[in-house]
Design an enzyme around this catalytic site. Structure first.
Site, PDB file in Angstrom:
ATOM      1  N   SER A 273     -13.069   2.480  16.674  1.00  0.00           N
ATOM      2  CA  SER A 273     -12.116   2.986  15.689  1.00  0.00           C
ATOM      3  C   SER A 273     -11.166   1.831  15.362  1.00  0.00           C
ATOM      4  O   SER A 273     -10.502   1.306  16.249  1.00  0.00           O
ATOM      5  CB  SER A 273     -11.334   4.169  16.263  1.00  0.00           C
TER       6      SER A 273
ATOM      7  N   LYS B 108      -3.269   5.254 -30.580  1.00  0.00           N
ATOM      8  CA  LYS B 108      -2.947   6.023 -31.786  1.00  0.00           C
ATOM      9  C   LYS B 108      -3.915   5.669 -32.915  1.00  0.00           C
ATOM     10  O   LYS B 108      -4.465   6.560 -33.574  1.00  0.00           O
ATOM     11  CB  LYS B 108      -1.501   5.743 -32.210  1.00  0.00           C
TER      12      LYS B 108
ATOM     13  N   TYR C 150     -16.169   7.437   9.075  1.00  0.00           N
ATOM     14  CA  TYR C 150     -15.058   8.306   8.682  1.00  0.00           C
ATOM     15  C   TYR C 150     -13.773   7.506   8.502  1.00  0.00           C
ATOM     16  O   TYR C 150     -13.658   6.368   8.974  1.00  0.00           O
ATOM     17  CB  TYR C 150     -14.832   9.417   9.720  1.00  0.00           C
TER      18      TYR C 150
ATOM     19  N   ARG D  48       3.826   2.551 -37.334  1.00  0.00           N
ATOM     20  CA  ARG D  48       3.855   3.123 -35.978  1.00  0.00           C
ATOM     21  C   ARG D  48       3.179   2.197 -34.973  1.00  0.00           C
ATOM     22  O   ARG D  48       2.127   1.653 -35.249  1.00  0.00           O
ATOM     23  CB  ARG D  48       3.130   4.467 -35.963  1.00  0.00           C
TER      24      ARG D  48
ATOM     25  N   CYS E  44      -8.393   4.494  12.128  1.00  0.00           N
ATOM     26  CA  CYS E  44      -7.327   5.455  12.396  1.00  0.00           C
ATOM     27  C   CYS E  44      -5.942   4.846  12.159  1.00  0.00           C
ATOM     28  O   CYS E  44      -4.939   5.488  12.395  1.00  0.00           O
ATOM     29  CB  CYS E  44      -7.430   6.014  13.801  1.00  0.00           C
TER      30      CYS E  44
ATOM     31  N   GLY F 248       7.352   6.855 -26.591  1.00  0.00           N
ATOM     32  CA  GLY F 248       8.733   6.562 -26.956  1.00  0.00           C
ATOM     33  C   GLY F 248       9.212   5.162 -26.606  1.00  0.00           C
ATOM     34  O   GLY F 248      10.358   4.821 -26.844  1.00  0.00           O
TER      35      GLY F 248
ATOM     36  N   ARG G 132      -4.167  12.336 -28.607  1.00  0.00           N
ATOM     37  CA  ARG G 132      -4.381  11.492 -27.420  1.00  0.00           C
ATOM     38  C   ARG G 132      -4.572  12.423 -26.231  1.00  0.00           C
ATOM     39  O   ARG G 132      -4.225  13.604 -26.307  1.00  0.00           O
ATOM     40  CB  ARG G 132      -3.195  10.563 -27.189  1.00  0.00           C
TER      41      ARG G 132
ATOM     42  N   ARG H 135      -2.778  10.673  19.748  1.00  0.00           N
ATOM     43  CA  ARG H 135      -1.987   9.700  20.523  1.00  0.00           C
ATOM     44  C   ARG H 135      -1.353  10.450  21.683  1.00  0.00           C
ATOM     45  O   ARG H 135      -0.340  11.120  21.513  1.00  0.00           O
ATOM     46  CB  ARG H 135      -0.894   9.080  19.650  1.00  0.00           C
TER      47      ARG H 135
ATOM     48  N   MET I 220       8.022   2.152 -27.655  1.00  0.00           N
ATOM     49  CA  MET I 220       8.044   1.153 -28.728  1.00  0.00           C
ATOM     50  C   MET I 220       8.551   1.811 -30.008  1.00  0.00           C
ATOM     51  O   MET I 220       8.816   2.997 -30.042  1.00  0.00           O
ATOM     52  CB  MET I 220       6.646   0.570 -28.913  1.00  0.00           C
TER      53      MET I 220
ATOM     54  N   ARG J 107      -7.030   9.219  22.565  1.00  0.00           N
ATOM     55  CA  ARG J 107      -6.748   7.864  23.025  1.00  0.00           C
ATOM     56  C   ARG J 107      -5.926   7.905  24.307  1.00  0.00           C
ATOM     57  O   ARG J 107      -4.941   8.633  24.399  1.00  0.00           O
ATOM     58  CB  ARG J 107      -5.970   7.095  21.954  1.00  0.00           C
TER      59      ARG J 107
ATOM     60  N   ASP K 177      -2.296  -2.299  14.332  1.00  0.00           N
ATOM     61  CA  ASP K 177      -2.212  -3.451  15.225  1.00  0.00           C
ATOM     62  C   ASP K 177      -3.042  -4.611  14.699  1.00  0.00           C
ATOM     63  O   ASP K 177      -2.636  -5.770  14.802  1.00  0.00           O
ATOM     64  CB  ASP K 177      -2.677  -3.067  16.640  1.00  0.00           C
TER      65      ASP K 177
ATOM     66  N   GLU L  14      -8.588  -3.311  17.502  1.00  0.00           N
ATOM     67  CA  GLU L  14      -7.273  -3.583  16.928  1.00  0.00           C
ATOM     68  C   GLU L  14      -6.741  -4.949  17.337  1.00  0.00           C
ATOM     69  O   GLU L  14      -5.605  -5.302  17.032  1.00  0.00           O
ATOM     70  CB  GLU L  14      -6.284  -2.462  17.273  1.00  0.00           C
TER      71      GLU L  14
ATOM     72  N   GLY M  38      -8.064   0.162  14.617  1.00  0.00           N
ATOM     73  CA  GLY M  38      -6.618   0.403  14.639  1.00  0.00           C
ATOM     74  C   GLY M  38      -5.990  -0.663  13.765  1.00  0.00           C
ATOM     75  O   GLY M  38      -5.559  -1.713  14.228  1.00  0.00           O
ATOM     76  N   THR M  39      -5.964  -0.372  12.473  1.00  0.00           N
ATOM     77  CA  THR M  39      -5.578  -1.433  11.529  1.00  0.00           C
ATOM     78  C   THR M  39      -4.078  -1.674  11.492  1.00  0.00           C
ATOM     79  O   THR M  39      -3.640  -2.639  10.871  1.00  0.00           O
ATOM     80  CB  THR M  39      -6.103  -1.095  10.124  1.00  0.00           C
TER      81      THR M  39
ATOM     82  N   HIS N  19      11.656  14.163 -24.372  1.00  0.00           N
ATOM     83  CA  HIS N  19      11.389  12.920 -23.647  1.00  0.00           C
ATOM     84  C   HIS N  19      11.432  13.135 -22.131  1.00  0.00           C
ATOM     85  O   HIS N  19      10.516  12.744 -21.400  1.00  0.00           O
ATOM     86  CB  HIS N  19      12.422  11.870 -24.079  1.00  0.00           C
TER      87      HIS N  19
HETATM   88  C1  PEP Z   1      -3.315   1.140  15.137  1.00  0.00           C
HETATM   89  O1  PEP Z   1      -2.907   0.187  15.763  1.00  0.00           O
HETATM   90  O2  PEP Z   1      -3.782   1.052  13.994  1.00  0.00           O
HETATM   91  C2  PEP Z   1      -3.255   2.496  15.707  1.00  0.00           C
HETATM   92  C3  PEP Z   1      -3.778   3.514  15.083  1.00  0.00           C
HETATM   93  O3  PEP Z   1      -2.591   2.651  16.869  1.00  0.00           O
HETATM   94  P1  PEP Z   1      -0.996   2.691  16.981  1.00  0.00           P
HETATM   95  O4  PEP Z   1      -0.452   2.782  15.605  1.00  0.00           O
HETATM   96  O5  PEP Z   1      -0.680   3.876  17.803  1.00  0.00           O
HETATM   97  O6  PEP Z   1      -0.725   1.402  17.663  1.00  0.00           O
HETATM   98 MG    MG Z   2      -2.602   0.360  17.912  1.00  0.00          MG
END
Ligand code: PEP
Ligand code: MG
Length: 887
Positions: free
Chosen positions: A768, A22, A856, A92, A836, A101, A336, A558, A103, A614, A773, A749, A770-771, A452
């Site tokens: 790829s 302000k 990707y 103010r 993935c 609103g 603002r 899958r 304060m 897969r 797992d 993974e 597989g985060t 509000h």
């Molecule tokens: C993973 O493990 O990240 C994955 C994509 O495979 P899923 O979830 O099917 O085990």
């Molecule tokens: Mg997996």
């Protein structure tokens, strides 16, 4: 040393951190030559010192404020506490980030038993003067002295009742005097001391109170929700009072330079003649639309248009302004960046880029990926025939279904139990923020588009219908009534924030539609991003949707999901449980045909784009009935002593399932291990993929299958499986006499796979991550249990800052990924690498994937738009020089 306070004509308007939003806005406006009432800002640094010293104002501050007040007296030719020509100020709050609103603000400061005479004489309006005085005492009593506001409200209403007045405007000067007397009495009774007559004492109290309001419960809750740091602190603005309630040529308003709900380029706002600013924001009286102001007072309207035009040009951003007209003279009180819905934000960003006001890069950066999620809000199906019971203002778009609750505490309680609720209130106040956060949407019976409830829900991206005057809320009975229908607490309603409709019961909702501007924004994002956006899709219709949303490939299909379908499950059972080779082959053959159809559908939809398929991943017993259920069945059958043939069959099945049981199936016979022990299933799948691809190729299409082998931890697993499957692929292609462009690759993974990625890259053309797992195995947190069991506690206790299944853990899991990328690309420079796991749709994680140099990110189709923006942000924030040419 930095100064403690700055006058509006000297403060640096770009330093919001020091001056608060302000204060910075007031400085900028003053320096742009716009009409701003004279005043000064006490910096946020002073507030920091206030807290550091345990709630004391710095020693020198009040002397400096005293000197500033003298300067203000000169500038305005008025005097603080003066009997004839008093200077009145507003105090103010204002932090770097807007907290509407949350304060406190104190108006009309400087009024006392002497200056009230001056104000009455000067304005020739005794009633107005005493009205201002009673407002001030009320605010001071509540905010500075901490007296329950209800006490004042009751006294005020009591007097109104006594003199038979329905509206405040019916009260006369004498009534206001009496109310002032009563208010002072309340203060004396509550605090045991007189209301302070000395304006300097008032000022000191008010400055402390505004600093204090930084740390109220509601302000803290708000900051926590919006992740606003608690150490930003608030500035205090001391601004000469101007009055919007000085008669018919006065008034007050709020306006947005563009429509905050839709983004349309047209002045949008509200104006109340003969009123103070608080009356508009509180939503107690329903104001005029700005367009009506144009009819009633074209001159004022013109002035407003010119001022806000200048502001938008200066800031290159949609502005939300507050202004007051005092006896025909315009004053700007605040500007603002306006809060807006995601739809509006997108339209504004795209149109401002088209107008040349901002660059295309800025347009993309102005939309946070999370906002895009809001746009993916469901809508009420227009074809649905729900019972519309009321219509209010469409304050914040999207549809919400939930049980009606009438207070915020209740909303919070039910919200914690994961119940969906709609908060229904006559109007909301900052105290309701917790309830609004917990609710799916908000319905109010009073207030306008800038009330509000409207402002807060728009900011949060929650649907809201406000000013729905036809509903009669009875807070005591906990119900509302409209057109003969009574809706009680706990009853379900649907609110449609896009149309303003309130529907009885649960209306069917549909997926949102994308606007032209949304498409344009996504295309702009694509110009800047480096990461490609792929989708996790298991079926042709998902692939189609993904492609429509901009997917450049399928990152994960899958295949086991195809097995789970009702008609296929018996075949899967046969395949798993077959006693003879023949029986198994028969089942596999039938499955082959089905899978071929599935793959053909997906490859066709994604024609010309890569599709990562897969091979079967979960343990086989997941496709069979549960052991415990079977056991129960067998026991029941044994006890009933009926149908021995069926008992025998059940016992047999139980035995097979028992034999396949594992103590720890997630680490057991799954992924490539399954393929190694049961190669026929993998072979069937690869045959199906290549049969489908060859057929498509012969039909003149361009299938690009990529075969992904899951859960590899040792290079030999991949080597064995790949060699065996590549033979199958070659055979099929040979049979068809066509060449399909394909790749073989693996998921990374398992931590060991990341650590030995150089060896693995020898046999993989793509990786790829597989985060899901990888996170599970890195932390040793069961992905199926952690979130329901201890994750919440871990986060609440600060053991973890965030849930690593939602946002990638850079330090641990991320380190493994980095090693994986470096080793993999070290061995095979053209290695295609993606992600993935669920993190592929999370903006923070996408940023990390960009930094790692992945090719990707892949996520579920509906998150693709979010991921596209996130990928562009990652690239732009990383300052990709070669993309600058697009600017
Ligand atoms: C993973 O493990 O990240 C994955 C994509 O495979 P899923 O979830 O099917 O085990
Ligand atoms: Mg997996």
């Amino acid at each position: 040393m930095a100064k403690n306070l700055y006058f509006f004509d000297e403060g640096d308007g770009s330093n919001k951190k020091l001056l608060g939003g302000k204060g910075a806005g007031l400085c900028t406006m003053a320096q742009l030559g716009l009409p701003v009432p004279p005043g000064f800002v006490i910096t946020t640094e002073v507030c920091r010192r206030y807290y550091e010293s345990g709630g004391k104002l710095p020693g020198e501050l009040m002397n400096e404020v005293g000197a500033a007040m003298q300067k203000l007296e000169k500038l305005t030719d008025k005097h603080f506490g003066d009997l004839n020509n008093p200077l009145l100020v507003s105090i103010r709050s204002g932090s770097m980030l807007s907290m509407p609103g949350m304060m406190d603000t104190i108006l009309n400061l400087g009024l006392n038993d002497e200056s009230i005479e001056g104000l009455a004489k000067g304005t020739k309006n005794e009633r107005f003067a005493y009205d201002a005085y009673r407002r001030f005492i009320q605010m001071f009593g509540k905010i500075v002295l901490g007296i329950d506001g209800k006490k004042f409200e009751e006294a005020f209403d009591g007097h109104k009742h006594k003199v038979g007045a329905k509206l405040d405007t019916e009260l006369k000067a004498e009534d206001m005097k009496e109310i002032v007397r009563q208010f002072k009495q309340i203060i004396k009774e509550e605090k045991g001391e007189e209301f302070p007559n000395d304006p300097n004492e008032q000022l000191r109290g008010a400055i402390s109170a505004v600093f204090k309001s930084w740390n109220t419960k509601r302000a803290k809750e708000y900051r926590e929700f919006y992740k606003i740091p608690h150490d930003l602190y608030t500035a205090v603005n001391v601004v000469t009072m101007v009055f919007g309630n000085m008669g018919p040529d006065s008034g007050t308003g709020v306006a947005f330079t563009r429509n905050p709900a839709t983004g349309k380029k047209a002045l949008f706002g509200e104006f109340l003649f003969n009123a103070q600013g608080e009356d508009v924001v509180a939503g107690v009286r329903t104001p005029l639309r700005i367009a009506e102001l144009e009819e009633k007072s074209p001159q004022l309207y013109q002035q407003l248009i010119e001022i806000v035009g200048k502001l938008e040009q200066h800031y290159r951003e949609m502005q939300d302004v507050e202004f007051t007209v005092e006896q025909g003279k315009f004053y700007m009180l605040q500007t603002r960046a306006g809060k807006r819905t995601a739809q509006s934000a997108v339209k504004i960003a795209v149109e401002m880029a088209e107008e040349g006001l901002i660059t295309r890069k800025e347009a993309v950066l102005r939309i946070e990926p999370k906002q895009i999620e809001q746009m993916l809000h469901k809508q009420v199906d227009p074809k649905a025939k729900g019972q519309i019971i009321a219509k209010g203002l469409n304050a914040s778009p999207g549809a919400a279904v939930g049980k009606v609750v009438f207070d915020s505490e209740r909303a919070k309680e039910m919200g914690e139990k994961k119940e969906k609720v709609i908060l229904v209130r006559p109007e909301t106040s900052p105290d309701d923020v917790g309830g609004i956060i917990a609710a799916q949407g908000v319905l109010t019976s009073r207030g306008g588009m800038t009330s509000h409830a409207a402002v807060v829900t728009r900011g949060m991206g929650k649907p809201a219908v406000v000013g729905c005057e036809s509903i009669k809320i009875d807070l005591n009975k906990r119900s509302f009534e409209v057109g003969g229908v009574t809706v009680k607490e706990g009853d379900t309603i649907t609110i449609n924030g896009s149309t303003g409709e309130v529907i009885l019961g649960e209306a069917p909702l549909i997926e949102p539609q994308m606007s032209v501007e949304f498409e344009k924004l996504l295309s702009l994002a694509d110009e800047f991003k480096r990461l490609q956006n792929w989708a996790n899709a298991d079926y042709p219709q998902d692939a189609k949707r993904a492609r429509e949303l901009g997917a450049q490939g399928i990152g994960l299909c899958r295949t086991e999901h195809m097995f789970f379908e009702e008609k296929r499950l018996p075949l899967v059972h046969q395949m798993i449980l077959a006693e003879t080779e023949e029986e198994r082959k028969g089942a596999l053959k039938k499955l082959l045909e089905i899978q071929k159809g599935d793959f053909k559908g997906i490859l066709k939809e994604m024609n010309g784009l890569p599709v990562v398929i897969r091979l079967l991943d979960p343990p086989l017993h997941e496709f069979l009935p549960k052991y415990e259920e079977l056991l129960e069945e067998v026991i029941m059958r044994r006890m009933s002593r009926e149908k021995p043939a069926e008992l025998e069959a059940a016992e047999k099945l139980l035995k097979r399932v028992e034999a396949m049981r594992e103590a720890n199936p997630m680490m057991g016979l799954r992924g490539c291990r399954l393929g190694i022990t049961r190669p026929d299933i993998n072979e069937m799948q690869v045959r199906a993929i290549f049969e489908a691809a060859c057929e498509l190729k012969r039909e003149g299409r361009d299938p690009k299958p990529e075969i992904m082998i899951p859960l590899v931890g040792h290079v030999n697993e991949l080597k064995v499986v790949r060699e065996q499957l590549e033979q199958v692929a070659r055979k099929v292609m040979l049979k068809h006499g066509v060449d399909v462009s394909y790749k073989f690759g693996t998921m990374i993974e398992v931590p060991r796979a990341a650590l030995t990625a150089d060896e693995i890259a020898e046999f993989a053309e793509f990786f790829s991550f597989g985060t899901n797992d990888l996170t599970q195995m890195t932390y040793a947190y069961s992905r199926d249990d952690a979130e329901g069991k201890f994750m919440f506690k871990y986060i609440e206790q600060g053991i973890l800052d965030f849930d690593p299944f939602q946002t990638l853990d850079r330090k641990g899991v991320g380190k493994l990924m980095r090693i994986g990328v470096e080793l993999g690309r070290g061995r095979r420079s053209e290695l295609e690498i993606g992600i993935c796991g669920e993190h592929g749709g999370d903006p923070e994680s996408i940023k990390f994937c960009h930094e790692l140099g992945l090719n990707y990110v892949s996520c579920s189709p509906f998150r693709i738009p979010v991921a596209r923006i996130a990928a562009a942000h990652a690239a732009l924030r990383a300052g990709e020089a070669e993309k600058q040419r697009y600017l």
